[in-house]
Scaffold this active site. Structure first.
Site, PDB file in Angstrom:
ATOM      1  N   ASP A 160       0.513  -1.091   0.200  1.00 28.80           N
ATOM      2  CA  ASP A 160       0.084   0.128  -0.433  1.00 28.80           C
ATOM      3  C   ASP A 160       0.943   0.948  -0.211  1.00 28.80           C
ATOM      4  O   ASP A 160       0.704   2.376  -0.606  1.00 28.80           O
ATOM      5  CB  ASP A 160      -1.196  -0.024   0.800  1.00 28.80           C
ATOM      6  CG  ASP A 160      -1.666  -1.654   1.269  1.00 28.80           C
ATOM      7  OD1 ASP A 160      -2.438  -2.019   0.376  1.00 28.80           O
ATOM      8  OD2 ASP A 160      -1.141  -2.402   2.010  1.00 28.80           O
ATOM      9  N   HIS A 188      -4.970  -3.399   6.212  1.00 29.48           N
ATOM     10  CA  HIS A 188      -4.386  -3.838   4.723  1.00 29.48           C
ATOM     11  C   HIS A 188      -5.723  -4.121   3.984  1.00 29.48           C
ATOM     12  O   HIS A 188      -6.013  -5.833   4.069  1.00 29.48           O
ATOM     13  CB  HIS A 188      -3.684  -5.173   4.194  1.00 29.48           C
ATOM     14  CG  HIS A 188      -3.520  -5.150   2.468  1.00 29.48           C
ATOM     15  ND1 HIS A 188      -2.653  -4.087   2.057  1.00 29.48           N
ATOM     16  CD2 HIS A 188      -3.459  -6.462   1.452  1.00 29.48           C
ATOM     17  CE1 HIS A 188      -2.877  -5.045   1.288  1.00 29.48           C
ATOM     18  NE2 HIS A 188      -3.360  -6.467   1.146  1.00 29.48           N
TER      19      HIS A 188
HETATM   20  C1  LMR Z   1      -3.145  -6.849  -2.841  1.00 29.67           C
HETATM   21  O1  LMR Z   1      -3.474  -5.225  -2.021  1.00 29.67           O
HETATM   22  O2  LMR Z   1      -2.701  -6.701  -4.139  1.00 29.67           O
HETATM   23  C2  LMR Z   1      -3.253  -7.598  -2.014  1.00 29.67           C
HETATM   24  O3  LMR Z   1      -3.305  -7.683  -0.996  1.00 29.67           O
HETATM   25  C3  LMR Z   1      -4.259  -9.262  -3.125  1.00 29.67           C
HETATM   26  C4  LMR Z   1      -5.359  -8.639  -3.139  1.00 29.67           C
HETATM   27  O4  LMR Z   1      -6.285  -9.250  -2.535  1.00 29.67           O
HETATM   28  O5  LMR Z   1      -5.682  -7.042  -2.698  1.00 29.67           O
END
Ligand code: LMR
Length: 333
Positions: A160, A188
């Protein structure tokens, strides 16, 4: 040549691992003076495929790759490990949130936590990548029990941070390296908060470099939804950008943080910044010369930033409640 680092990568036949393993073998993660003893863990039906991955690693003739093995038995792969890179998990598909995977993937991380406590090395350090990575890390940490201290457990929000940095640099017409102190707070997930209020672009506050209204709306939403956008476009989730973020995450934990920057790492909260103790939440982190991290203290969060941090932390609290039955007494079993 320095020491040999023992590393397990779980989900070793998956897409993220396929991008990650050559980076580890070539020294991209632990540097040019460290040999790597690489252990590939995957579920039993994938072990034949893992043998193919081993062949490719051997065929790379990587000078730093001291040894590579594969097994579905954690007693074999996790023995005396220095690093556990926990990638193995069911990925989300189009239209899903990462949190939708919590009941499916949570039990995997119970097993991981127990195995790491039972077999891992004295100073083992853990990076949880499989989603929902914050709460999976919390589950593994609970399952491991007190023998492995809180400061060994981390989950990946560097992806991120990298996304936020690239988006902000593009908007400001700046170079990637001119964007500093752009920390991710919280989960996340679609609630994560990329804190532009403390970010710096080319030596100026981000809000002086680009329009604050864009930062408060489009920017945050773009970072929060970037994983979903990749899935919508590719049909499958991010792979090499995730692998790059894992490399960056580990390197940031091993090297002193430049004075003018921070790294985003999800760590076990000690209660600071109003994040309940024990939650695994992303914070701005600094690493001193000795290679151990600390959460940056004294970061000012204005009312806007505080509201965003509170919202993402509230989601982490809800996720913890959803797995309460899994973690209750987990360490004792
Ligand atoms: C991402 O952020 O790309 C990974 O965590 C996969 C997802 O499921 O988004």
């Amino acid at each position: 040549m320095g020491k040999t680092v023992k590393v397990v990568v779980t989900g070793a036949t998956g897409q993220v691992a396929y991008a990650l393993l050559p980076r580890i073998a070539s020294g991209g993660m632990f540097g040019p003076d460290t040999e790597v003893d690489l252990r590939l863990w995957d579920i039993p039906p994938m072990i034949d495929k893992a043998k193919g991955v081993i062949m490719e690693l051997e065929d790379g003739a990587y000078p730093l790759l001291a040894r590579v093995t594969a097994s579905a038995d954690r007693a074999e792969t996790h023995g005396d490990i220095d690093w556990a890179l926990l990638v193995g998990s069911v990925p989300r598909g189009p239209g899903m949130e990462r949190g939708d995977l919590i009941r499916k993937n949570g039990p995997i991380f119970l097993e991981e936590g127990r195995a790491i406590a039972r077999h891992g090395g004295r100073d083992v350090r853990v990076v949880v990548v499989g989603n929902p990575c914050n709460t999976n890390c919390l589950i593994a940490r609970e399952a491991a029990g007190p023998s492995i201290p809180d400061d060994r457990w981390t989950a990946l929000t560097r992806l991120d941070q990298n996304r936020a940095r690239a988006l902000l640099a593009a908007k400001a017409g700046a170079r990637m390296r001119d964007v500093k102190r752009l920390a991710i707070w919280g989960n996340h997930s679609a609630t994560l908060y990329p804190d532009f209020t403390n970010a710096v672009v080319g030596g100026r506050k981000a809000a002086a470099a680009v329009d604050r209204a864009w930062l408060e709306t489009e920017f945050i939403a773009l970072v929060q939804q970037r994983g979903a956008a990749v899935i919508a476009a590719r049909g499958v989730s991010s792979a090499f950008s995730a692998a790059q973020a894992v490399v960056d995450h580990v390197r940031s934990l091993l090297t002193p943080t430049p004075a003018d920057d921070w790294a985003s790492v999800a760590v076990v909260s000690d209660g600071g910044y109003g994040v309940p103790k024990g939650l695994v939440s992303s914070f701005p982190v600094r690493v001193a010369g000795d290679g151990w991290w600390e959460v940056v203290q004294g970061v000012e969060l204005d009312a806007f930033a505080r509201g965003k941090v509170d919202a993402t932390v509230a989601e982490l609290v809800r996720e913890r409640e959803m797995v309460q039955d899994l973690i209750a007494g987990a360490a004792a079993r």
